[in-house]
Design an enzyme around this catalytic site. Structure first.
Site, PDB file in Angstrom:
ATOM      1  N   GLY A  15      -7.647   9.448   9.643  1.00  0.00           N
ATOM      2  CA  GLY A  15      -7.867   9.408  11.336  1.00  0.00           C
ATOM      3  C   GLY A  15      -8.726  10.990  11.384  1.00  0.00           C
ATOM      4  O   GLY A  15      -9.104  11.533  13.064  1.00  0.00           O
TER       5      GLY A  15
ATOM      6  N   LYS B  92       0.997  -1.094  -0.382  1.00  0.00           N
ATOM      7  CA  LYS B  92      -0.075   0.036  -0.176  1.00  0.00           C
ATOM      8  C   LYS B  92       0.972   1.499   0.083  1.00  0.00           C
ATOM      9  O   LYS B  92       1.750   1.294   0.922  1.00  0.00           O
ATOM     10  CB  LYS B  92      -0.987   0.312   1.189  1.00  0.00           C
ATOM     11  CG  LYS B  92      -2.136   1.241   1.072  1.00  0.00           C
ATOM     12  CD  LYS B  92      -2.298   1.040   2.338  1.00  0.00           C
ATOM     13  CE  LYS B  92      -3.670   2.592   2.273  1.00  0.00           C
ATOM     14  NZ  LYS B  92      -3.079   3.364   3.591  1.00  0.00           N
TER      15      LYS B  92
ATOM     16  N   ALA C  15      -8.742   5.869   4.515  1.00  0.00           N
ATOM     17  CA  ALA C  15      -9.117   6.789   4.964  1.00  0.00           C
ATOM     18  C   ALA C  15     -10.352   8.118   5.005  1.00  0.00           C
ATOM     19  O   ALA C  15     -11.365   7.552   4.418  1.00  0.00           O
ATOM     20  CB  ALA C  15      -7.945   7.273   4.358  1.00  0.00           C
ATOM     21  N   GLY C  16     -10.471   8.121   6.647  1.00  0.00           N
ATOM     22  CA  GLY C  16     -11.208   9.648   6.550  1.00  0.00           C
ATOM     23  C   GLY C  16     -12.624   8.796   6.892  1.00  0.00           C
ATOM     24  O   GLY C  16     -13.363   9.862   7.302  1.00  0.00           O
TER      25      GLY C  16
ATOM     26  N   ASN D  82      -9.088   2.232   9.800  1.00  0.00           N
ATOM     27  CA  ASN D  82      -8.469   2.108  11.001  1.00  0.00           C
ATOM     28  C   ASN D  82      -8.992   2.852  11.981  1.00  0.00           C
ATOM     29  O   ASN D  82      -9.601   2.713  13.130  1.00  0.00           O
ATOM     30  CB  ASN D  82      -7.178   2.202  10.843  1.00  0.00           C
ATOM     31  CG  ASN D  82      -5.798   1.811  11.686  1.00  0.00           C
ATOM     32  OD1 ASN D  82      -6.611   1.575  12.716  1.00  0.00           O
ATOM     33  ND2 ASN D  82      -5.016   1.402  11.836  1.00  0.00           N
TER      34      ASN D  82
END
Lengths: 381, 260
Positions: free
Chosen positions: B157, B96, B184-185, B206
């Site tokens: 995040g 990645k 993400a986000g 995550n």
């Protein structure tokens, strides 16, 4: 000692081993301690991690975390949603520290002036998360949300862009190196036998074997932290880096924790304008010197809190491994004639007094203190 | 079943391994998520060669496919070197690719990402490129040899969800045959459901799981949301309109005139 309950052998003279020894002596046991490291492995400032490592102090050839620790006593700052036991142990240990400091005497620096958590505006969510967590888990009023003048009154010098903070008035700090030395003298005076530079090669029920021979005890206690790795499944080291600076231009009254999206960073004042800043938290058993990235992050935190740190002198950097179990919580693995206590992770100074008291009581009474059964696990499970 | 990089998968959720309260909770959350692909960072958990990394050993022991990432790399050179190290450490040619352009919000550097993607695909890597939601960037990455795209929903995040639906929709429409993972986000299960309803092939998460009060439960919540969103997409969403259309006709309803 007028009467003795029997004999206790302790492998590992870190903060936990020393405090267990302390309580065992009080309870009437004869105590013998073994440690691979030298008695004063990190002789104050001016030493680098590489230098300290070269001295092979502590288990595994690193400066023992007990010497590197900043000595923050901050149960609430360290809260986690899933783990109420650490703040509870920490809260009980706070009051026990006052007694320990009185007992060991000397002039160990410590204070209970609270601690302050601050945040830059862009990281406000992390700050609100901590606030929510503390409000969820504590019933007593342990936290004040301070803004503007109230914040300045606590810490007049911090950067004016920081406009709010969380103040935890009950929290405190203890000077780790001073405490280690004072406990050492206290234990000797109280009749313990201390064997430094003595590598423990195995610990079995009722027996500790060192390079110099085997010794029988009623209880063998394993407090070696990372030194117990071969004997404790799931034990791992988490790398932490710290920097100590001397900053005559800076006056902080208490430990300050800076919320940051990736690490909780703390700046802990010591006497004579020395400040410990730490700690990175890296999932690796790499004990090499502090990385540039780690140093940049720690030093940026300092500078963002107080520009007076720009003229500070870096007097020490250090790297350590914190011993952690899979759930990042401490455990007392107990069996007949043998206890292994480990997994104190980032919380050695915070929770050692209560853990030590629980272990000493277990040896005398043969059972876990009510309410703390979850910390005890039958060895070999 | 769907397929990415020649691997058939059941789950459309990929999950990261940072910021959990403990390795034990991480393991349980990954299990609960049903994810078959798990990302792991080399730089953030950087080790000197030879240092033991128990954390990696834990991940290797799990029945999942590991997707090493280059999080924390700021230059093409760094990202390429990290990818090569990852190939050796984890025995996979999957990477990645993250080349960070802005250190604070971790926004990827589009120019560096394209350059690194070209070098890595030429070197036999299967590159999963973390990118902003820019259409032209997507084209350049495919030109560079990437076989999939991983646009962000919002900065890593941030938990903001899809901040530019138009841009993501465009990417989805323009590259119908290319696997596109929203990376993400995302902050809430509903964000993930929305991404799946928009027809994306999967979601990578995550922080939303790791920083939840109960990460294990949150992993389950996301898994269900992703399934629901995907089913919704496959079922074909009804076209929306700006005024009400009653499902029960009003004409013929007794006493309808009383509401006048």
């Amino acid at each position: 000692m007028s009467q003795t309950k029997g004999t206790v052998g302790i492998a590992g003279a870190g903060i936990l081993g020393r405090l267990i020894a302390c309580y065992c002596l009080e309870d009437g046991w004869n105590v013998t301690i073994f440690d691979e490291g030298a008695e004063s492995p990190c002789p104050m400032a001016g030493i680098t991690a590489a230098g300290a490592a070269a001295q092979k102090c502590g288990s595994g050839g690193c400066p023992s975390p007990s010497y590197v620790a900043a000595g923050m006593l901050a149960p609430y700052c360290e809260m986690r949603y899933d783990e109420p036991i650490v703040p509870r142990l920490g809260r009980e240990s706070l009051d026990m520290w006052s007694d320990i400091i009185k007992k060991v005497g000397g002039d160990v620096f410590s204070q209970r002036a609270g601690s302050l958590v601050v945040v830059h505006q862009q990281d406000k969510n992390e700050f609100l998360r901590l606030k929510h967590m503390v409000e969820t888990f504590t019933k007593e009023p342990v936290m004040e949300h301070v803004k503007g003048a109230a914040l300045r009154e606590l810490e007049p010098e911090i950067d004016p862009r920081i406009t709010e903070g969380l103040y935890f008035p009950l929290e405190g700090q203890v000077d780790s190196r001073g405490m280690m030395a004072a406990l050492g003298s206290h234990l000797r005076k109280s009749g313990a036998e201390l064997n430094f530079n003595t590598k423990v090669t195995s610990i079995e029920p009722n027996k500790i074997t060192t390079l110099f021979g085997s010794f029988d005890f009623d209880w063998a206690l394993d407090c070696r932290g990372m030194g117990a790795k071969a004997d404790l499944k799931g034990l791992r080291g988490v790398r932490g880096e710290i920097i100590i600076v001397h900053a005559p231009d800076v006056n902080l009254n208490r430990p300050v924790r800076l919320m940051h999206p990736r690490y909780p960073l703390y700046i802990v004042p010591r006497p004579n304008h020395d400040y410990v800043v730490g700690a990175t938290s890296i999932e690796s058993e790499d004990l090499s010197e502090i990385s540039v990235r780690g140093a940049l992050e720690l030093l940026s935190a300092l500078y963002s809190l107080h520009t007076g740190f720009s003229e500070a002198r870096i007097i020490e950097t250090a790297t350590q491994l914190r011993p952690a179990l899979m759930d990042n919580s401490p455990k007392i693995f107990h069996g007949k004639g043998l206890c292994r206590i480990n997994g104190l992770y980032r919380h050695g100074y915070l929770i050692s007094p209560k853990i030590a008291r629980l272990v000493a009581s277990y040896l005398s009474e043969g059972k876990a203190e009510s309410g703390y059964e979850a910390l005890f696990e039958t060895a070999g499970k | 079943m769907w397929e990415i990089a020649g691997t058939k998968l059941q789950s459309r959720l990929m999950i990261g391994t940072a910021r959990y309260p403990s390795p034990e909770i991480m393991q349980k959350a990954i299990e609960a998520s049903g994810a078959e692909i798990v990302t792991v960072s080399l730089r953030r958990q950087g080790s000197q060669p030879g240092a033991q990394n128990v954390f990696w050993d834990i991940l290797r022991s799990m029945p999942v496919k590991l997707l090493p990432n280059t999080a924390g790399c700021h230059s093409v050179k760094e990202a390429v070197a990290t990818a090569q190290m990852a190939r050796e450490l984890f025995g996979t040619n999957w990477i990645k690719l993250e080349v960070i352009g802005d250190d604070y919000n971790l926004q990827p550097d589009p120019f560096g990402t394209v350059e690194a993607a070209k070098i890595l695909t030429d070197d036999g890597f299967e590159v999963f490129p973390y990118m902003t939601d820019d259409l032209v960037l997507a084209e350049r990455l495919l030109d560079a040899g990437c076989k999939m795209l991983m646009p962000w929903a919002a900065p890593i995040g941030s938990g903001l969800g899809i901040i530019n639906p138009m841009a993501l929709k465009t990417i989805r429409q323009r590259f119908p045959g290319v696997p596109v993972i929203v990376d993400a986000g995302l902050g809430k299960p509903s964000h993930a459901a929305l991404a799946m309803e928009m027809g994306f092939d999967g979601v990578l998460l995550n922080t939303a799981v790791a920083m939840a009060e109960d990460p294990v439960k949150m992993a389950q919540a996301f898994a269900q949301a992703i399934n629901a969103g995907r089913l919704g997409y496959e079922a074909g969403l009804m076209p929306s309109r700006d005024f009400a259309t009653p499902s029960t006709p009003v004409v013929g309803t007794p006493f309808w005139h009383e509401n006048r």
